[in-house]
Design a protein around this motif. Structure first.
Motif, PDB file in Angstrom:
ATOM      1  N   GLN A  73       0.827  -1.202   0.000  1.00 56.61           N
ATOM      2  CA  GLN A  73       0.000   0.000   0.000  1.00 56.61           C
ATOM      3  C   GLN A  73       0.865   1.257   0.000  1.00 56.61           C
ATOM      4  O   GLN A  73       0.535   2.238  -0.651  1.00 56.61           O
ATOM      5  CB  GLN A  73      -0.944  -0.015   1.196  1.00 56.61           C
ATOM      6  N   GLN A  74       1.990   1.219   0.693  1.00 51.61           N
ATOM      7  CA  GLN A  74       2.890   2.372   0.688  1.00 51.61           C
ATOM      8  C   GLN A  74       3.464   2.613  -0.700  1.00 51.61           C
ATOM      9  O   GLN A  74       3.708   3.750  -1.087  1.00 51.61           O
ATOM     10  CB  GLN A  74       4.011   2.175   1.705  1.00 51.61           C
ATOM     11  N   LEU A 103      -8.989   1.913  -5.040  1.00 55.08           N
ATOM     12  CA  LEU A 103      -8.174   1.283  -4.002  1.00 55.08           C
ATOM     13  C   LEU A 103      -7.450   2.348  -3.170  1.00 55.08           C
ATOM     14  O   LEU A 103      -7.360   2.240  -1.950  1.00 55.08           O
ATOM     15  CB  LEU A 103      -7.158   0.320  -4.620  1.00 55.08           C
ATOM     16  N   HIS A 104      -6.952   3.367  -3.829  1.00 56.09           N
ATOM     17  CA  HIS A 104      -6.298   4.502  -3.161  1.00 56.09           C
ATOM     18  C   HIS A 104      -7.255   5.142  -2.162  1.00 56.09           C
ATOM     19  O   HIS A 104      -6.904   5.406  -1.012  1.00 56.09           O
ATOM     20  CB  HIS A 104      -5.842   5.508  -4.220  1.00 56.09           C
ATOM     21  N   THR A 105      -8.492   5.361  -2.585  1.00 58.19           N
ATOM     22  CA  THR A 105      -9.505   5.972  -1.716  1.00 58.19           C
ATOM     23  C   THR A 105      -9.793   5.079  -0.513  1.00 58.19           C
ATOM     24  O   THR A 105      -9.868   5.556   0.620  1.00 58.19           O
ATOM     25  CB  THR A 105     -10.796   6.243  -2.520  1.00 58.19           C
ATOM     26  N   LEU A 122      -6.912   5.168   2.027  1.00 57.91           N
ATOM     27  CA  LEU A 122      -6.893   6.411   2.804  1.00 57.91           C
ATOM     28  C   LEU A 122      -8.040   6.494   3.804  1.00 57.91           C
ATOM     29  O   LEU A 122      -7.899   7.137   4.842  1.00 57.91           O
ATOM     30  CB  LEU A 122      -6.913   7.629   1.884  1.00 57.91           C
ATOM     31  N   GLU A 123      -9.156   5.845   3.506  1.00 60.97           N
ATOM     32  CA  GLU A 123     -10.260   5.819   4.470  1.00 60.97           C
ATOM     33  C   GLU A 123      -9.851   5.041   5.720  1.00 60.97           C
ATOM     34  O   GLU A 123     -10.182   5.435   6.833  1.00 60.97           O
ATOM     35  CB  GLU A 123     -11.510   5.186   3.844  1.00 60.97           C
ATOM     36  N   SER A 172      -4.929  12.957   0.056  1.00 57.57           N
ATOM     37  CA  SER A 172      -6.105  12.588  -0.725  1.00 57.57           C
ATOM     38  C   SER A 172      -6.024  13.045  -2.176  1.00 57.57           C
ATOM     39  O   SER A 172      -6.607  12.426  -3.049  1.00 57.57           O
ATOM     40  CB  SER A 172      -7.364  13.146  -0.070  1.00 57.57           C
ATOM     41  N   ASP A 173      -5.292  14.127  -2.453  1.00 56.88           N
ATOM     42  CA  ASP A 173      -5.224  14.593  -3.840  1.00 56.88           C
ATOM     43  C   ASP A 173      -4.029  14.009  -4.594  1.00 56.88           C
ATOM     44  O   ASP A 173      -3.658  14.485  -5.657  1.00 56.88           O
ATOM     45  CB  ASP A 173      -5.193  16.121  -3.891  1.00 56.88           C
ATOM     46  N   PHE A 174      -3.442  12.940  -4.072  1.00 59.42           N
ATOM     47  CA  PHE A 174      -2.281  12.320  -4.708  1.00 59.42           C
ATOM     48  C   PHE A 174      -2.520  11.998  -6.187  1.00 59.42           C
ATOM     49  O   PHE A 174      -1.621  12.230  -7.003  1.00 59.42           O
ATOM     50  CB  PHE A 174      -1.858  11.072  -3.938  1.00 59.42           C
ATOM     51  N   PRO A 175      -3.699  11.490  -6.584  1.00 62.76           N
ATOM     52  CA  PRO A 175      -3.918  11.214  -8.008  1.00 62.76           C
ATOM     53  C   PRO A 175      -3.885  12.456  -8.902  1.00 62.76           C
ATOM     54  O   PRO A 175      -3.811  12.338 -10.116  1.00 62.76           O
ATOM     55  CB  PRO A 175      -5.309  10.571  -8.043  1.00 62.76           C
TER      56      PRO A 175
END
Length: 183
Positions: A46-47, A78-80, A83-84, A92-95
């Motif tokens: 995940q990291q 999956l990213h979302t 982070l949840e 959260s704005d990484f994408p």
């Protein structure tokens, strides 16, 4: 294993094997959803989702470059979820973050001329403002769309135009007296 990097020109974006330098990047860019799930199943994997390649590209940049809209959406979701559960892992704005050249994944899709990818990224980032029956109003965030860092405003100096018989813009903040002194 998940942090091991492939190095060399062949692995750079646009090169022969430009699918990323990390195992997760390679699995996603070669469209292997099962392998992506395996690599993101533990904390280390995940990291790696929040890492960048040597050019500052995130996995989202690479997926936009290769036009993998379905994989982009899968990784985005999956990213979302990650982070949840663990907000300390990333932002959260990484994408939407730019690479070292200042280009966002959305701009990468535009550069590649991939309208499907562009539309998918916009769809994933839109927010519902209101809805009434079958009508819905969406808001699309500007970061990544409007990449102009500074706006330059020009004003017209009427005194200077009349004096010289021309209509040319002068830098903002310049009044008639100030513009005449510059002439």
């Amino acid at each position: 294993l998940v942090f091991g990097r492939a190095k060399g020109y062949s692995f750079a974006l646009g090169a022969t094997c430009g699918y990323g330098e990390l195992p997760l990047f390679f699995a996603a860019c070669t469209n292997q959803p099962d392998m992506v799930d395996i690599l993101l199943s533990d904390e280390d994997g995940q990291q790696s989702l929040f890492m960048r390649d040597s050019q500052g590209n995130t996995l989202f940049h690479l997926l936009a470059y290769h036009g993998l809209a379905d994989m982009f959406e899968k990784v985005y979701r999956l990213h979302t979820k990650i982070l949840e559960k663990r907000p300390e892992m990333g932002v959260s704005d990484f994408p939407l973050q730019p690479n070292y050249e200042g280009q966002t994944p959305l701009a990468t899709a535009v550069q590649q001329g991939n309208t499907r990818m562009f539309a998918r990224i916009l769809e994933l980032h839109r927010e519902v403002v209101w809805g009434y029956g079958s009508v819905t109003c969406f808001m699309y965030p500007l970061p990544g769309l409007d990449t102009v860092a500074e706006l330059t405003f020009h004003t017209f100096d009427r005194d200077s135009q009349a004096e010289h018989g021309q209509a040319s813009p002068s830098p903002s903040g310049g009044g008639g007296e100030e513009a005449s002194q510059r002439q």
